[in-house]
Design an enzyme around this catalytic site. Structure first.
Site, PDB file in Angstrom:
ATOM      1  N   SER A 165      22.897 -27.240 -25.934  1.00  0.00           N
ATOM      2  CA  SER A 165      23.947 -26.421 -26.484  1.00  0.00           C
ATOM      3  C   SER A 165      23.546 -26.053 -28.010  1.00  0.00           C
ATOM      4  O   SER A 165      22.570 -25.574 -28.175  1.00  0.00           O
ATOM      5  CB  SER A 165      25.308 -26.911 -26.229  1.00  0.00           C
ATOM      6  OG  SER A 165      26.421 -25.999 -26.664  1.00  0.00           O
ATOM      7  N   HIS A 192      23.849 -23.489 -23.443  1.00  0.00           N
ATOM      8  CA  HIS A 192      24.900 -22.568 -23.726  1.00  0.00           C
ATOM      9  C   HIS A 192      24.595 -21.363 -24.460  1.00  0.00           C
ATOM     10  O   HIS A 192      24.287 -21.616 -25.607  1.00  0.00           O
ATOM     11  CB  HIS A 192      25.867 -23.614 -24.225  1.00  0.00           C
ATOM     12  CG  HIS A 192      26.346 -24.705 -23.220  1.00  0.00           C
ATOM     13  ND1 HIS A 192      26.967 -25.733 -23.843  1.00  0.00           N
ATOM     14  CD2 HIS A 192      26.109 -24.945 -22.021  1.00  0.00           C
ATOM     15  CE1 HIS A 192      27.430 -26.619 -22.710  1.00  0.00           C
ATOM     16  NE2 HIS A 192      26.581 -26.106 -21.620  1.00  0.00           N
ATOM     17  N   ASP A 285      29.577 -31.645 -22.538  1.00  0.00           N
ATOM     18  CA  ASP A 285      28.918 -31.264 -21.142  1.00  0.00           C
ATOM     19  C   ASP A 285      27.660 -31.884 -20.786  1.00  0.00           C
ATOM     20  O   ASP A 285      26.986 -32.066 -21.797  1.00  0.00           O
ATOM     21  CB  ASP A 285      28.758 -29.540 -21.462  1.00  0.00           C
ATOM     22  CG  ASP A 285      28.274 -29.198 -20.024  1.00  0.00           C
ATOM     23  OD1 ASP A 285      28.793 -29.774 -19.088  1.00  0.00           O
ATOM     24  OD2 ASP A 285      27.460 -28.080 -19.894  1.00  0.00           O
TER      25      ASP A 285
END
Length: 346
Positions: A165, A192, A285
Site C-alpha cells: 500500500s 492499493h 490488509d
C-alpha cells in the site's frame, strides 16, 4: 503547502483543503522554485505536489525537498497522461509517499470523491515520519510457525504474490528489478492505488522489471515469468491452474483490490506452491490472508520495519505470526529467486 502551477487548480485545491477543519493552508505556490524558497519559512506538515511544473518539475522538487527539508509529499497527478504518471511514479521512488488524482470542477459527479481522497491522503501522510531508519542490514527474523493443515508443506514457489500500500510502488519496483530473466513462476501484484492509475502503474513497472508486466485479465491463465497487476477497483483471485478472476465483491477493510483476497485464494488452490510477500503499507490488509497461506503450506515473507516506509501491513502480519521470514527490502527479491529455484531443483 500546495505546489501547483495552474491558478484554477491551485484555487480549487485551496478550497478543498481549507474547508477541512484538520488543515490550514500554509502556502500555495505556482512553482517548485517558490516551494523551495518558502518551505524553510512555513515548515509545512505535508505538501501537495503538482508533477508537471514550469522550470524545475515535481520530480526534481521532490528530490530536493527530501534532501534539504524532508517532508511528506503527496503527488497530485493527471491519471490519463502517461508522461505525467511516469514522472509521478519516479517521484515516489524519490521519496514522495502517495499519488492521487487531480481535482475536477465542482460540477463534476466525481468532485466529492476526488476531494475526499485528496484530503484523506494528505491527512494520513502528514503523520508519516519521512526521516526513517533505513538500516537495510538489519538481521532477518524467523517466526515460529502456526499449526499447518495436515499434509501441507512448502514445495517451492510456482506462484508469487506481492502486496503493498503506502510506499508500495518503489518497494515493488525494487523487488521486481531483483528477479532474474527466465524467472520460473507467475507473479501477482496487489497495490492499493486509485483505479485510474493502474494501467499506467503496470506500464511503469514493465519499464523497470526484467519480466513483462501487465494488468491481470479475467479468466486468463497466468504464465511463469510474467507479472500480473490487479486491475483497479477489482479483487484478484486465483483459481486452480493459475486462472485469474477479477471480481467486484465488496471492499475488504475498505480495499479493492484486497491483498487478503489474493493470498487466501492462493492458499485454497496452491498453498504449498505459493510464496506470499507483504510489503510496506498503511492498515492491516494482507495479514490474515498471509496467515491463511502459511497454514496452507505456503512460504511467507514480510518486510522488516527498518526498510518499510509505513510499517502497518507487515507489522500486522508479524503480530499474527503470518510471516515465516521478516526481511529488509534489499533482501526480498533475492530470497524470492532462491525459493523459486528450490522448486526447479526438487
Amino acid at each position: 503547502m500546495i505546489v501547483e502551477d495552474s491558478l484554477v487548480v491551485r484555487q480549487l485545491l485551496t478550497h478543498i483543503i481549507s474547508r477541512d477543519p484538520r488543515f490550514t493552508v500554509a502556502a500555495a505556490v505556482a512553482s517548485a522554485e517558490e516551494a523551495l524558497e518558502e518551505i524553510g519559512r512555513v515548515k509545512p506538515d505535508v505538501i501537495s505536489m503538482d508533477i508537471r511544473l514550469p522550470g524545475i518539475d515535481g520530480l526534481e522538487a521532490t528530490r530536493r525537498i527530501m534532501t534539504e527539508h524532508p517532508t511528506p509529499i503527496v503527488v497530485i497527478a493527471d491519471a490519463v497522461e502517461d508522461a505525467s504518471l511516469r514522472i509521478s511514479m519516479n517521484a515516489l521512488r524519490a521519496g514522495a509517499l502517495s499519488v492521487v488524482e487531480k481535482p475536477v470542477g465542482v460540477a463534476s459527479a466525481a468532485y466529492e470523491r476526488i476531494a475526499d481522497t485528496i484530503t484523506t491522503q494528505l491527512f494520513i501522510m502528514s503523520a508519516v515520519p519521512v526521516i526513517r531508519r533505513r538500516n537495510f542490514g538489519a538481521a532477518p527474523t524467523v517466526a515460529p510457525p502456526p499449526p499447518p493443515k495436515a499434509g501441507a508443506a512448502f514445495q517451492g514457489a510456482a506462484f508469487v504474490a506481492l502486496a503493498a500500500s503506502t510506499g508500495g510502488p518503489p518497494a515493488l519496483a525494487k523487488v521486481l528489478e531483483a528477479l532474474p530473466a527466465g524467472f520460473d513462476a507467475a507473479v501477482f501484484v496487489v497495490q492499493h492505488m486509485g483505479a485510474s492509475f493502474m494501467d499506467g502503474f503496470a506500464g511503469w513497472l514493465d519499464g523497470l522489471s526484467p519480466l513483462p508486466v501487465s494488468v491481470a485479465e479475467d479468466a486468463a491463465i497466468a504464465e511463469a515469468g510474467r507479472v500480473y497487476v490487479a486491475a483497479g477497483d477489482r479483487h484478484l483471485r486465483i483459481e486452480a491452474g493459475g486462472r485469474m478472476r477479477l471480481t467486484t465483491g465488496a471492499p475488504i477493510a475498505s480495499q479493492r483490490p484486497s491483498a487478503n483476497e489474493l493470498f487466501s485464494s492462493l492458499a485454497e488452490v496452491a498453498g504449498p506452491r505459493t510464496l506470499g510477500v507483504l510489503l510496506t503499507g498503511m492498515g492491516e490488509d494482507g495479514a490474515q490472508g498471509l496467515l491463511d497461506l502459511r497454514k496452507a503450506g505456503g512460504y511467507t515473507l514480510a518486510e522488516h520495519q527498518s526498510s518499510a516506509i509505513v510499517y502497518g501491513m507487515p507489522a500486522a502480519a508479524v503480530r499474527l505470526r503470518a510471516a515465516r521470514e521478516v526481511l529488509p527490502l534489499d533482501g526480498i527479491g533475492t530470497r524470492i529467486a532462491q525459493l523459486v529455484e528450490r522448486r526447479k531443483r526438487s
